[in-house]
Design a protein around this motif. Structure first.
Motif, PDB file in Angstrom:
ATOM      1  N   ILE A 234       0.876  -1.179   0.000  1.00 51.63           N
ATOM      2  CA  ILE A 234       0.000   0.000   0.000  1.00 51.63           C
ATOM      3  C   ILE A 234       0.910   1.225   0.000  1.00 51.63           C
ATOM      4  O   ILE A 234       1.536   1.538   1.010  1.00 51.63           O
ATOM      5  CB  ILE A 234      -0.902   0.033   1.249  1.00 51.63           C
TER       6      ILE A 234
ATOM      7  N   ILE B  10      -0.113   4.343   2.633  1.00 51.39           N
ATOM      8  CA  ILE B  10      -0.510   3.944   3.986  1.00 51.39           C
ATOM      9  C   ILE B  10      -0.092   5.025   4.980  1.00 51.39           C
ATOM     10  O   ILE B  10       0.984   5.623   4.856  1.00 51.39           O
ATOM     11  CB  ILE B  10       0.083   2.559   4.354  1.00 51.39           C
TER      12      ILE B  10
ATOM     13  N   GLU C 259      -2.453   3.775  10.278  1.00 46.30           N
ATOM     14  CA  GLU C 259      -2.738   2.458   9.703  1.00 46.30           C
ATOM     15  C   GLU C 259      -1.584   1.492   9.941  1.00 46.30           C
ATOM     16  O   GLU C 259      -1.813   0.304  10.175  1.00 46.30           O
ATOM     17  CB  GLU C 259      -3.033   2.602   8.207  1.00 46.30           C
TER      18      GLU C 259
ATOM     19  N   CYS D 207      -1.920  -1.965  11.879  1.00 45.99           N
ATOM     20  CA  CYS D 207      -1.402  -3.222  11.322  1.00 45.99           C
ATOM     21  C   CYS D 207      -0.454  -3.913  12.291  1.00 45.99           C
ATOM     22  O   CYS D 207      -0.459  -5.139  12.418  1.00 45.99           O
ATOM     23  CB  CYS D 207      -0.694  -2.961   9.994  1.00 45.99           C
TER      24      CYS D 207
ATOM     25  N   ALA E 207     -11.517   1.509  11.000  1.00 51.76           N
ATOM     26  CA  ALA E 207     -10.155   1.558  10.469  1.00 51.76           C
ATOM     27  C   ALA E 207      -9.786   0.220   9.820  1.00 51.76           C
ATOM     28  O   ALA E 207      -9.129   0.190   8.772  1.00 51.76           O
ATOM     29  CB  ALA E 207      -9.165   1.912  11.578  1.00 51.76           C
ATOM     30  N   ARG E 208     -10.232  -0.881  10.412  1.00 45.42           N
ATOM     31  CA  ARG E 208     -10.012  -2.200   9.820  1.00 45.42           C
ATOM     32  C   ARG E 208     -10.702  -2.294   8.460  1.00 45.42           C
ATOM     33  O   ARG E 208     -10.140  -2.806   7.505  1.00 45.42           O
ATOM     34  CB  ARG E 208     -10.572  -3.300  10.715  1.00 45.42           C
TER      35      ARG E 208
ATOM     36  N   ARG F 211     -11.485   0.160   6.426  1.00 41.36           N
ATOM     37  CA  ARG F 211     -10.773   1.001   5.452  1.00 41.36           C
ATOM     38  C   ARG F 211      -9.467   0.334   5.001  1.00 41.36           C
ATOM     39  O   ARG F 211      -9.073   0.432   3.837  1.00 41.36           O
ATOM     40  CB  ARG F 211     -10.487   2.377   6.060  1.00 41.36           C
ATOM     41  N   LEU F 212      -8.819  -0.327   5.941  1.00 41.95           N
ATOM     42  CA  LEU F 212      -7.588  -1.035   5.608  1.00 41.95           C
ATOM     43  C   LEU F 212      -7.874  -2.184   4.638  1.00 41.95           C
ATOM     44  O   LEU F 212      -7.124  -2.411   3.690  1.00 41.95           O
ATOM     45  CB  LEU F 212      -6.925  -1.561   6.891  1.00 41.95           C
ATOM     46  N   ARG F 213      -8.974  -2.897   4.863  1.00 39.25           N
ATOM     47  CA  ARG F 213      -9.385  -3.958   3.934  1.00 39.25           C
ATOM     48  C   ARG F 213      -9.635  -3.388   2.539  1.00 39.25           C
ATOM     49  O   ARG F 213      -9.295  -4.013   1.540  1.00 39.25           O
ATOM     50  CB  ARG F 213     -10.649  -4.639   4.420  1.00 39.25           C
TER      51      ARG F 213
ATOM     52  N   LYS G  42      -8.265  -0.718   1.237  1.00 43.52           N
ATOM     53  CA  LYS G  42      -6.984  -0.378   0.626  1.00 43.52           C
ATOM     54  C   LYS G  42      -6.255  -1.620   0.126  1.00 43.52           C
ATOM     55  O   LYS G  42      -5.566  -1.579  -0.881  1.00 43.52           O
ATOM     56  CB  LYS G  42      -6.087   0.378   1.617  1.00 43.52           C
ATOM     57  N   LEU G  43      -6.408  -2.718   0.857  1.00 41.69           N
ATOM     58  CA  LEU G  43      -5.764  -3.968   0.469  1.00 41.69           C
ATOM     59  C   LEU G  43      -6.576  -4.735  -0.575  1.00 41.69           C
ATOM     60  O   LEU G  43      -6.133  -5.788  -1.040  1.00 41.69           O
ATOM     61  CB  LEU G  43      -5.542  -4.856   1.693  1.00 41.69           C
TER      62      LEU G  43
END
Length: 180
Positions: A120, A123, A127, A131, A157-158, A160-162, A164-165
């Protein structure tokens, strides 16, 4: 004195003499070739043995080094867990202890942040912290206590991280982060 040389005898004798010399040269060359071949085979066998011994020594050294690193990692993981427990139990400002925790985390997982930045590109620091906590398999409640936010914010936040991934909701984020 009149010597008469029999040409047939001389011819046969000459042929036998030349044949004996040729046989002697052939045997000499063949013996030299045979001895060189044997010497070459012995050297090749000796080199092979040395390489096998070197590989054995190298594997022993690698195993020893791996066991030492594993032991050190276990010590550091225990220290990380102790740091987290200390941070969670302390009533004073938790943000003062987090930098030392993250420096210890970087010593245990030196390529974690760099690998995430490769995956990412955009990031953020928060984040990355999330992580790191997820890599340690902390719950949303524990993460919220450490970051001084609500558990719902951690879940957002989890999510949003998903995104992005580019992960599905079925994919496990913690398993993905533990493979990095």
């Amino acid at each position: 004195m009149n010597y008469k040389v029999d040409t047939d005898f001389f011819f046969v004798f000459s042929l036998l003499f030349l044949g004996a010399i040729a046989l002697f040269v052939f045997v000499y060359v063949a013996l030299q070739y045979y001895f060189r071949l044997k010497t070459h085979q012995r050297r090749a066998l000796r080199t092979k043995r040395k390489q096998e011994n070197y590989k054995q020594i190298e594997s022993k050294y690698a195993k020893r080094k791996l066991s030492k690193l594993t032991a050190n990692n276990q010590k550091l993981k225990i220290n990380l867990k102790n740091d987290l427990e200390h941070i969670l139990k302390s009533d004073e400002n938790k943000f003062d202890h987090l930098p030392s925790f993250f420096s210890n985390f970087e010593t245990i997982y030196p390529t974690f942040g760099q690998t995430l930045k490769k995956i990412i590109a955009d990031i953020t620091a928060n984040e990355l912290k999330l992580c790191a906590f997820l890599r340690l398999n902390l719950s949303s409640k524990e993460i919220s206590m450490l970051l001084n936010i609500t558990p719902e914010s951690v879940n957002k936040a989890r999510y949003r991280l998903r995104k992005k991934l580019k992960m599905n909701s079925k994919d496990d984020l913690i398993i993905f982060l533990s493979t990095i």
